[in-house]
Design an enzyme around this catalytic site. Structure first.
Site, mmCIF file in Angstrom:
data_model
loop_
_atom_site.group_PDB
_atom_site.id
_atom_site.type_symbol
_atom_site.label_atom_id
_atom_site.label_comp_id
_atom_site.label_asym_id
_atom_site.label_seq_id
_atom_site.Cartn_x
_atom_site.Cartn_y
_atom_site.Cartn_z
ATOM 1 N N GLY A 1 0.850 -1.200 0.000
ATOM 2 C CA GLY A 1 0.000 0.000 0.000
ATOM 3 C C GLY A 1 0.876 1.236 0.000
ATOM 4 O O GLY A 1 0.559 2.264 0.604
ATOM 5 N N ALA B 1 1.644 3.540 -2.004
ATOM 6 C CA ALA B 1 1.221 4.843 -2.550
ATOM 7 C C ALA B 1 0.082 5.441 -1.734
ATOM 8 O O ALA B 1 -0.459 6.484 -2.092
ATOM 9 C CB ALA B 1 0.792 4.691 -4.008
ATOM 10 N N GLY B 2 -0.274 4.801 -0.630
ATOM 11 C CA GLY B 2 -1.394 5.272 0.188
ATOM 12 C C GLY B 2 -0.972 6.337 1.186
ATOM 13 O O GLY B 2 0.199 6.705 1.271
ATOM 14 N N ARG C 1 -13.635 -0.310 3.083
ATOM 15 C CA ARG C 1 -15.045 -0.675 2.955
ATOM 16 C C ARG C 1 -15.699 0.185 1.876
ATOM 17 O O ARG C 1 -15.636 1.407 1.919
ATOM 18 C CB ARG C 1 -15.758 -0.454 4.286
ATOM 19 C CG ARG C 1 -17.139 -1.103 4.313
ATOM 20 C CD ARG C 1 -17.876 -0.740 5.600
ATOM 21 N NE ARG C 1 -17.286 -1.410 6.749
ATOM 22 C CZ ARG C 1 -17.968 -2.238 7.545
ATOM 23 N NH1 ARG C 1 -19.219 -2.500 7.311
ATOM 24 N NH2 ARG C 1 -17.385 -2.783 8.578
ATOM 25 N N ARG D 1 -19.761 -6.109 6.673
ATOM 26 C CA ARG D 1 -18.522 -6.445 7.386
ATOM 27 C C ARG D 1 -17.905 -7.751 6.858
ATOM 28 O O ARG D 1 -16.700 -7.882 6.692
ATOM 29 C CB ARG D 1 -18.859 -6.584 8.871
ATOM 30 C CG ARG D 1 -17.653 -6.791 9.733
ATOM 31 C CD ARG D 1 -18.026 -6.744 11.203
ATOM 32 N NE ARG D 1 -16.863 -7.101 12.002
ATOM 33 C CZ ARG D 1 -15.870 -6.256 12.250
ATOM 34 N NH1 ARG D 1 -15.900 -5.042 11.810
ATOM 35 N NH2 ARG D 1 -14.833 -6.660 12.966
ATOM 36 N N VAL E 1 -0.877 -3.660 9.348
ATOM 37 C CA VAL E 1 -1.537 -2.402 9.696
ATOM 38 C C VAL E 1 -2.925 -2.336 9.044
ATOM 39 O O VAL E 1 -3.884 -1.846 9.631
ATOM 40 C CB VAL E 1 -0.671 -1.204 9.224
ATOM 41 C CG1 VAL E 1 -1.392 0.126 9.454
ATOM 42 C CG2 VAL E 1 0.683 -1.211 9.921
ATOM 43 N N ASP F 1 -3.352 2.522 19.193
ATOM 44 C CA ASP F 1 -4.304 2.532 20.313
ATOM 45 C C ASP F 1 -3.553 2.747 21.636
ATOM 46 O O ASP F 1 -3.978 3.527 22.491
ATOM 47 C CB ASP F 1 -5.066 1.205 20.342
ATOM 48 C CG ASP F 1 -5.615 0.873 18.968
ATOM 49 O OD1 ASP F 1 -6.555 1.543 18.529
ATOM 50 O OD2 ASP F 1 -5.068 -0.034 18.294
ATOM 51 N N HIS G 1 -7.999 -4.522 17.318
ATOM 52 C CA HIS G 1 -7.920 -3.117 16.886
ATOM 53 C C HIS G 1 -9.278 -2.737 16.314
ATOM 54 O O HIS G 1 -9.505 -2.753 15.107
ATOM 55 C CB HIS G 1 -6.818 -2.925 15.845
ATOM 56 C CG HIS G 1 -6.858 -1.543 15.236
ATOM 57 N ND1 HIS G 1 -6.553 -0.414 15.941
ATOM 58 C CD2 HIS G 1 -7.224 -1.114 14.011
ATOM 59 C CE1 HIS G 1 -6.716 0.647 15.166
ATOM 60 N NE2 HIS G 1 -7.129 0.251 14.004
HETATM 61 P P1 NAI Z 1 -5.064 4.352 1.580
HETATM 62 O O1 NAI Z 1 -6.334 3.949 0.937
HETATM 63 O O2 NAI Z 1 -4.590 5.765 1.492
HETATM 64 O O3 NAI Z 1 -3.878 3.452 1.001
HETATM 65 C C1 NAI Z 1 -3.992 2.064 0.863
HETATM 66 C C2 NAI Z 1 -3.150 1.681 -0.336
HETATM 67 O O4 NAI Z 1 -3.116 0.268 -0.391
HETATM 68 C C3 NAI Z 1 -3.711 2.186 -1.670
HETATM 69 O O5 NAI Z 1 -2.707 2.937 -2.344
HETATM 70 C C4 NAI Z 1 -4.064 0.898 -2.413
HETATM 71 O O6 NAI Z 1 -3.836 0.989 -3.797
HETATM 72 C C5 NAI Z 1 -3.113 -0.090 -1.748
HETATM 73 N N1 NAI Z 1 -3.526 -1.495 -1.870
HETATM 74 C C6 NAI Z 1 -4.778 -2.019 -1.873
HETATM 75 N N2 NAI Z 1 -4.736 -3.341 -2.054
HETATM 76 C C7 NAI Z 1 -3.424 -3.670 -2.150
HETATM 77 C C8 NAI Z 1 -2.749 -4.898 -2.377
HETATM 78 N N3 NAI Z 1 -3.411 -6.038 -2.551
HETATM 79 N N4 NAI Z 1 -1.399 -4.888 -2.425
HETATM 80 C C9 NAI Z 1 -0.721 -3.729 -2.281
HETATM 81 N N5 NAI Z 1 -1.313 -2.541 -2.098
HETATM 82 C C10 NAI Z 1 -2.654 -2.507 -2.028
HETATM 83 O O7 NAI Z 1 -5.158 3.865 3.095
HETATM 84 P P2 NAI Z 1 -4.287 4.285 4.350
HETATM 85 O O8 NAI Z 1 -4.895 5.462 4.988
HETATM 86 O O9 NAI Z 1 -2.857 4.317 3.965
HETATM 87 O O10 NAI Z 1 -4.601 3.054 5.330
HETATM 88 C C11 NAI Z 1 -4.176 1.745 5.010
HETATM 89 C C12 NAI Z 1 -4.817 0.739 5.941
HETATM 90 O O11 NAI Z 1 -4.404 0.939 7.276
HETATM 91 C C13 NAI Z 1 -6.345 0.789 5.960
HETATM 92 O O12 NAI Z 1 -6.821 -0.542 5.948
HETATM 93 C C14 NAI Z 1 -6.650 1.429 7.282
HETATM 94 O O13 NAI Z 1 -7.927 1.057 7.776
HETATM 95 C C15 NAI Z 1 -5.538 0.859 8.133
HETATM 96 N N6 NAI Z 1 -5.254 1.549 9.380
HETATM 97 C C16 NAI Z 1 -4.900 0.787 10.469
HETATM 98 C C17 NAI Z 1 -4.582 1.355 11.667
HETATM 99 C C18 NAI Z 1 -4.194 0.507 12.843
HETATM 100 O O14 NAI Z 1 -4.015 1.071 13.920
HETATM 101 N N7 NAI Z 1 -4.039 -0.815 12.744
HETATM 102 C C19 NAI Z 1 -4.631 2.816 11.842
HETATM 103 C C20 NAI Z 1 -4.972 3.538 10.654
HETATM 104 C C21 NAI Z 1 -5.278 2.909 9.465
#
Ligand code: NAI
Length: 324
Positions: A11, A13-14, A92, A98, A129, A159, A187
């Site tokens: 991920g 580029a996210g 989602r 869910r 993550v 958290d 989480h």
């Molecule tokens: P985002 O949507 O900005 O970036 C996610 C990236 O993952 C996108 O660029 C997408 O193209 C890429 N992606 C999707 N499927 C993929 C795959 N199969 N292989 C490689 N890349 C893939 O999301 P963000 O804000 O960066 O968050 C990422 C994740 O982290 C989300 O699931 C979010 O819910 C989670 N998160 C977890 C936290 C925790 O405390 N455990 C805290 C905050 C977010």
């Protein structure tokens, strides 16, 4: 000069990775004397954006960065990886239940678990993550039979850090005065931030705050903090999530200063039956984590620890068929 270590980030580029990759590259995770090779994974539609991130990483001229690999193939991105931060996940979508979300992510994390199994360093340390983080970590681990399940962890550190700050602010102390914070379980909104063993500047936290604040303010505030950030910012936590991922990996690799919370395979400790990734209090030392044993659990805690365990068992049941 040390040999470089290979760090895979998915991920990439996210929004979390937009902070995470740069902080790892600058040495925040493994130290300013540890060269790194970044191995960045994205899905094909995000490869242009990922190339932009690579251009920016190059433009930083980070002294520690030895090479950057960008790929949409998990077998390439995880090749010989010493650390893997699995951030990419399926968010989602409209009308998604869910269960649909769990299944969509299960498909991603089973492929990535297998790719880690086939390609990563035998000592790889994996942090999931991407949400639902605990169950995604379980799926990845179940699809990596040649790796020890203990090499897979889920991120609870955000958290944990949120809980520390809430308590520090309430007591008028600094976060560095807070010790033995624990967040148990999943989480998610069922997580249990527990002050029973926590101290602030050496004094028991529960002697410093009112019981009512603990039960009706502190616990829900920590549980709902992610939603509060989305409401305020219009986007989910990103820089704080990246910072927590760095804290988690740094402590695992280099040792923690006391108790931290990590989502790890349940092993029966504290009566949490194996088969789920549950957040426990751990201490990290010599590159390993160990569950802190022997803490007293009262009825209030037990009820909350059970509720979050039940939710993890339900998540597991929804993806049972994908567990390999
Ligand atoms: P985002 O949507 O900005 O970036 C996610 C990236 O993952 C996108 O660029 C997408 O193209 C890429 N992606 C999707 N499927 C993929 C795959 N199969 N292989 C490689 N890349 C893939 O999301 P963000 O804000 O960066 O968050 C990422 C994740 O982290 C989300 O699931 C979010 O819910 C989670 N998160 C977890 C936290 C925790 O405390 N455990 C805290 C905050 C977010």
């Amino acid at each position: 000069m040390k040999d470089p270590v290979r760090i895979a980030i998915t991920g990439a580029a996210g929004q979390i990775s937009y902070s995470l990759a740069f902080r790892i590259a600058s040495g925040d995770m493994l130290g300013k004397d540890q060269p790194v090779i970044l191995q960045l994974l994205e899905i094909p539609p995000a490869m242009d954006a990922l190339n932009g991130v690579v251009m920016e990483l190059n433009d930083c001229a980070f002294p520690l960065v030895q090479d950057i690999v960008a790929s949409d193939d998990p077998n390439v991105a995880f090749k010989d990886a010493d650390f893997a931060l699995l951030v990419g996940a399926r968010p989602r979508g409209p009308g998604m239940e869910r269960k649909d979300l769990l299944e969509a992510n299960a498909a991603i994390f089973s492929v990535q678990g297998k790719a880690l199994n086939d390609n990563a360093s035998r000592d790889v340390r994996v942090l999931v993550v991407g949400n639902p983080a605990n169950t995604n970590a379980l799926i990845a681990s179940c699809n990596a039979p040649d790796l020890d399940p203990g090499q897979f962890t889920a991120m609870m550190r955000l958290d944990h850090n949120r809980a520390k700050t809430q308590l520090a602010q309430k007591t008028g102390k600094h976060v560095t005065d807070v010790e033995s914070m624990i967040v148990w379980g999943n989480h998610s909104a069922t997580q249990y931030p527990d002050l029973a063993h926590c101290k602030v500047a050496g004094k028991p936290a529960l002697e410093l705050v009112e019981r009512d604040w603990y039960e009706t303010d502190f616990i829900p505030t920590v549980q709902q903090r992610g939603a509060a950030i989305i409401k305020a910012r219009g986007a989910s936590s990103a820089a704080s999530a990246a910072s927590a991922a760095i804290d988690h990996m740094r402590d695992w690799a280099l040792g923690s200063d006391g108790i931290v919370s990590m989502g790890i395979p349940a092993d029966g400790s504290y009566s949490v039956e194996p088969g789920i990734m549950y957040s426990y209090p751990v201490v990290c030392k010599d590159g390993k984590y160990e569950i802190v044993q022997g803490l007293e659990v009262d009825d209030f805690s037990r009820e909350r620890m059970n509720a979050t365990e039940t939710e993890l068992r339900e998540e597991r049941a929804a993806v049972e068929h994908l567990l390999g």
